[in-house]
Design a protein around this motif. Structure first.
Motif, PDB file in Angstrom:
ATOM      1  N   LYS A  18       0.832  -1.209   0.000  1.00  0.00           N
ATOM      2  CA  LYS A  18       0.000   0.000   0.000  1.00  0.00           C
ATOM      3  C   LYS A  18       0.866   1.259   0.000  1.00  0.00           C
ATOM      4  O   LYS A  18       0.589   2.214  -0.731  1.00  0.00           O
ATOM      5  N   ALA A  19       1.920   1.267   0.812  1.00  0.00           N
ATOM      6  CA  ALA A  19       2.816   2.422   0.870  1.00  0.00           C
ATOM      7  C   ALA A  19       3.491   2.665  -0.478  1.00  0.00           C
ATOM      8  O   ALA A  19       3.666   3.812  -0.899  1.00  0.00           O
ATOM      9  N   MET A  20       3.855   1.575  -1.156  1.00  0.00           N
ATOM     10  CA  MET A  20       4.477   1.708  -2.482  1.00  0.00           C
ATOM     11  C   MET A  20       3.464   2.237  -3.497  1.00  0.00           C
ATOM     12  O   MET A  20       3.803   3.038  -4.360  1.00  0.00           O
ATOM     13  N   GLU A  21       2.217   1.782  -3.414  1.00  0.00           N
ATOM     14  CA  GLU A  21       1.192   2.191  -4.368  1.00  0.00           C
ATOM     15  C   GLU A  21       0.766   3.636  -4.172  1.00  0.00           C
ATOM     16  O   GLU A  21       0.528   4.358  -5.146  1.00  0.00           O
ATOM     17  N   THR A  22       0.665   4.063  -2.918  1.00  0.00           N
ATOM     18  CA  THR A  22       0.156   5.411  -2.637  1.00  0.00           C
ATOM     19  C   THR A  22       1.249   6.440  -2.415  1.00  0.00           C
ATOM     20  O   THR A  22       0.976   7.640  -2.459  1.00  0.00           O
ATOM     21  N   GLY A  23       2.456   5.963  -2.136  1.00  0.00           N
ATOM     22  CA  GLY A  23       3.531   6.892  -1.819  1.00  0.00           C
ATOM     23  C   GLY A  23       3.352   7.529  -0.458  1.00  0.00           C
ATOM     24  O   GLY A  23       4.017   8.504  -0.115  1.00  0.00           O
ATOM     25  N   GLY A  24       2.453   6.973   0.342  1.00  0.00           N
ATOM     26  CA  GLY A  24       2.163   7.525   1.659  1.00  0.00           C
ATOM     27  C   GLY A  24       3.289   7.333   2.648  1.00  0.00           C
ATOM     28  O   GLY A  24       4.105   6.420   2.529  1.00  0.00           O
ATOM     29  N   VAL A  25       3.319   8.222   3.625  1.00  0.00           N
ATOM     30  CA  VAL A  25       4.307   8.147   4.695  1.00  0.00           C
ATOM     31  C   VAL A  25       3.721   7.305   5.821  1.00  0.00           C
ATOM     32  O   VAL A  25       2.580   7.500   6.227  1.00  0.00           O
ATOM     33  N   VAL A  26       4.506   6.381   6.309  1.00  0.00           N
ATOM     34  CA  VAL A  26       4.079   5.517   7.404  1.00  0.00           C
ATOM     35  C   VAL A  26       4.693   6.070   8.684  1.00  0.00           C
ATOM     36  O   VAL A  26       5.902   6.260   8.756  1.00  0.00           O
ATOM     37  N   PRO A  27       3.860   6.341   9.706  1.00  0.00           N
ATOM     38  CA  PRO A  27       4.367   6.995  10.912  1.00  0.00           C
ATOM     39  C   PRO A  27       5.166   6.075  11.830  1.00  0.00           C
ATOM     40  O   PRO A  27       5.028   4.857  11.795  1.00  0.00           O
ATOM     41  N   GLY A  28       5.971   6.697  12.662  1.00  0.00           N
ATOM     42  CA  GLY A  28       6.686   6.006  13.728  1.00  0.00           C
ATOM     43  C   GLY A  28       7.645   4.928  13.261  1.00  0.00           C
ATOM     44  O   GLY A  28       8.153   4.955  12.138  1.00  0.00           O
ATOM     45  N   HIS A  29       7.859   3.968  14.130  1.00  0.00           N
ATOM     46  CA  HIS A  29       8.771   2.869  13.829  1.00  0.00           C
ATOM     47  C   HIS A  29       8.215   1.926  12.775  1.00  0.00           C
ATOM     48  O   HIS A  29       8.965   1.161  12.160  1.00  0.00           O
ATOM     49  N   LEU A  30       6.905   1.983  12.556  1.00  0.00           N
ATOM     50  CA  LEU A  30       6.305   1.171  11.500  1.00  0.00           C
ATOM     51  C   LEU A  30       6.926   1.519  10.146  1.00  0.00           C
ATOM     52  O   LEU A  30       7.077   0.659   9.282  1.00  0.00           O
ATOM     53  N   GLY A  31       7.332   2.762   9.978  1.00  0.00           N
ATOM     54  CA  GLY A  31       7.984   3.186   8.741  1.00  0.00           C
ATOM     55  C   GLY A  31       9.266   2.416   8.468  1.00  0.00           C
ATOM     56  O   GLY A  31       9.570   2.069   7.325  1.00  0.00           O
ATOM     57  N   LYS A  32      10.033   2.126   9.527  1.00  0.00           N
ATOM     58  CA  LYS A  32      11.271   1.356   9.363  1.00  0.00           C
ATOM     59  C   LYS A  32      10.960  -0.082   8.960  1.00  0.00           C
ATOM     60  O   LYS A  32      11.659  -0.677   8.153  1.00  0.00           O
ATOM     61  N   LEU A  33       9.914  -0.626   9.540  1.00  0.00           N
ATOM     62  CA  LEU A  33       9.486  -1.984   9.197  1.00  0.00           C
ATOM     63  C   LEU A  33       9.086  -2.044   7.720  1.00  0.00           C
ATOM     64  O   LEU A  33       9.526  -2.927   6.980  1.00  0.00           O
ATOM     65  N   ILE A  34       8.279  -1.096   7.295  1.00  0.00           N
ATOM     66  CA  ILE A  34       7.806  -1.053   5.907  1.00  0.00           C
ATOM     67  C   ILE A  34       8.980  -0.838   4.953  1.00  0.00           C
ATOM     68  O   ILE A  34       9.054  -1.449   3.887  1.00  0.00           O
ATOM     69  N   ALA A  35       9.916   0.025   5.346  1.00  0.00           N
ATOM     70  CA  ALA A  35      11.089   0.280   4.501  1.00  0.00           C
ATOM     71  C   ALA A  35      11.899  -0.991   4.272  1.00  0.00           C
ATOM     72  O   ALA A  35      12.463  -1.190   3.192  1.00  0.00           O
ATOM     73  N   ALA A  36      11.944  -1.865   5.277  1.00  0.00           N
ATOM     74  CA  ALA A  36      12.694  -3.113   5.128  1.00  0.00           C
ATOM     75  C   ALA A  36      12.019  -4.072   4.154  1.00  0.00           C
ATOM     76  O   ALA A  36      12.676  -4.903   3.534  1.00  0.00           O
ATOM     77  N   ILE A  37      10.699  -3.960   3.987  1.00  0.00           N
ATOM     78  CA  ILE A  37       9.944  -4.855   3.111  1.00  0.00           C
ATOM     79  C   ILE A  37       9.808  -4.294   1.693  1.00  0.00           C
ATOM     80  O   ILE A  37       9.643  -5.055   0.734  1.00  0.00           O
ATOM     81  N   LYS A  38       9.909  -2.985   1.541  1.00  0.00           N
ATOM     82  CA  LYS A  38       9.702  -2.353   0.224  1.00  0.00           C
ATOM     83  C   LYS A  38      10.560  -2.933  -0.901  1.00  0.00           C
ATOM     84  O   LYS A  38      10.080  -3.063  -2.028  1.00  0.00           O
ATOM     85  N   PRO A  39      11.820  -3.314  -0.666  1.00  0.00           N
ATOM     86  CA  PRO A  39      12.585  -3.905  -1.769  1.00  0.00           C
ATOM     87  C   PRO A  39      11.942  -5.178  -2.332  1.00  0.00           C
ATOM     88  O   PRO A  39      12.014  -5.431  -3.536  1.00  0.00           O
ATOM     89  N   ALA A  40      11.297  -5.950  -1.478  1.00  0.00           N
ATOM     90  CA  ALA A  40      10.609  -7.162  -1.954  1.00  0.00           C
ATOM     91  C   ALA A  40       9.411  -6.781  -2.816  1.00  0.00           C
ATOM     92  O   ALA A  40       9.149  -7.412  -3.842  1.00  0.00           O
ATOM     93  N   VAL A  41       8.696  -5.738  -2.413  1.00  0.00           N
ATOM     94  CA  VAL A  41       7.545  -5.276  -3.196  1.00  0.00           C
ATOM     95  C   VAL A  41       8.026  -4.750  -4.547  1.00  0.00           C
ATOM     96  O   VAL A  41       7.443  -5.071  -5.592  1.00  0.00           O
ATOM     97  N   ALA A  42       9.098  -3.968  -4.525  1.00  0.00           N
ATOM     98  CA  ALA A  42       9.637  -3.417  -5.778  1.00  0.00           C
ATOM     99  C   ALA A  42      10.072  -4.525  -6.730  1.00  0.00           C
ATOM    100  O   ALA A  42       9.915  -4.406  -7.950  1.00  0.00           O
ATOM    101  N   GLU A  43      10.578  -5.616  -6.177  1.00  0.00           N
ATOM    102  CA  GLU A  43      11.048  -6.744  -6.976  1.00  0.00           C
ATOM    103  C   GLU A  43       9.928  -7.386  -7.797  1.00  0.00           C
ATOM    104  O   GLU A  43      10.165  -7.919  -8.881  1.00  0.00           O
TER     105      GLU A  43
END
Length: 196
Positions: A113-138
């Motif tokens: 969802k973050a990749m599709e919308t370009g939305g900012v994810v708040p707090g430490h959840l943002g770090k979690l999402i950032a770690a997964i984004k390369p898999a989504v991009a793949e």
């Protein structure tokens, strides 16, 4: 100590009992618990998602002291998780690490969802999402369900990160002392699929 092949076979045999609805509930009696009071000898490290629907001890029909389980949302790596995996290998002499993803993972879905919308994810959840984004991009341009593709890619991403972790994991892999496998748990059927 089991070899990685024996450990994987033991996991999969327990999983078949779980699927048949005939778990043995191994190593859960009081005498076994007492035998673990001063030492443990788990045969596999399971790096899995924190999702409450995917408890490794249950889906592999294992008991106290059998598995060294590390769980984070989306089974992402950081230094503490990596250190925990290394502890399992170095101090407990485990030869099998399983990266366990699952169908409809909420953490992976949030990354999609973050990749599709370009939305900012708040707090430490943002770090979690950032770690997964390369898999989504793949898998963004692959046919099929993007969430399921991303779940599978995230297992592969974490597996590759573990394989490249120096000095402990990379050296043990090169010496054929540890095997790192990826798997996906299907929430609908309960089945485990080993991933390439």
């Amino acid at each position: 100590m089991l070899t990685s092949e024996q450990a994987l076979r033991t996991l999969l045999e327990g999983h078949q009992r779980y699927l048949r609805g005939q778990p043995l509930h191994v190593h859960q009696e009081a005498g076994w618990r007492a035998s673990l009071a001063y030492s443990q000898h788990p045969f596999a490290v399971i790096l899995g998602c924190g999702d409450s629907r995917v408890p490794p001890e249950i889906i592999f029909d294992q008991g106290l002291g059998d598995l060294f389980v590390i769980r984070t949302a989306g089974h992402v790596l950081d230094d503490a998780v990596l250190g925990s995996v290394e502890y399992g290998l170095e101090k407990l002499n485990i030869s099998l690490v399983m990266v366990l993803g699952h169908e409809r993972c909420g953490a992976v879905q949030a990354a999609v969802k973050a990749m599709e919308t370009g939305g900012v994810v708040p707090g430490h959840l943002g770090k979690l999402i950032a770690a997964i984004k390369p898999a989504v991009a793949e898998v963004q341009d692959q046919p099929g369900d993007i969430l399921d593709n991303a779940v599978r890619a995230n297992v592969g991403l974490v597996r590759r990160q573990l394989q490249a972790a120096v000095p402990v994991l990379a050296a043990r892999i090169q010496a054929n002392q540890v095997n790192i496998v990826g798997a996906r748990h299907d929430l609908d059927t309960g089945e485990i699929e080993l991933l390439p």
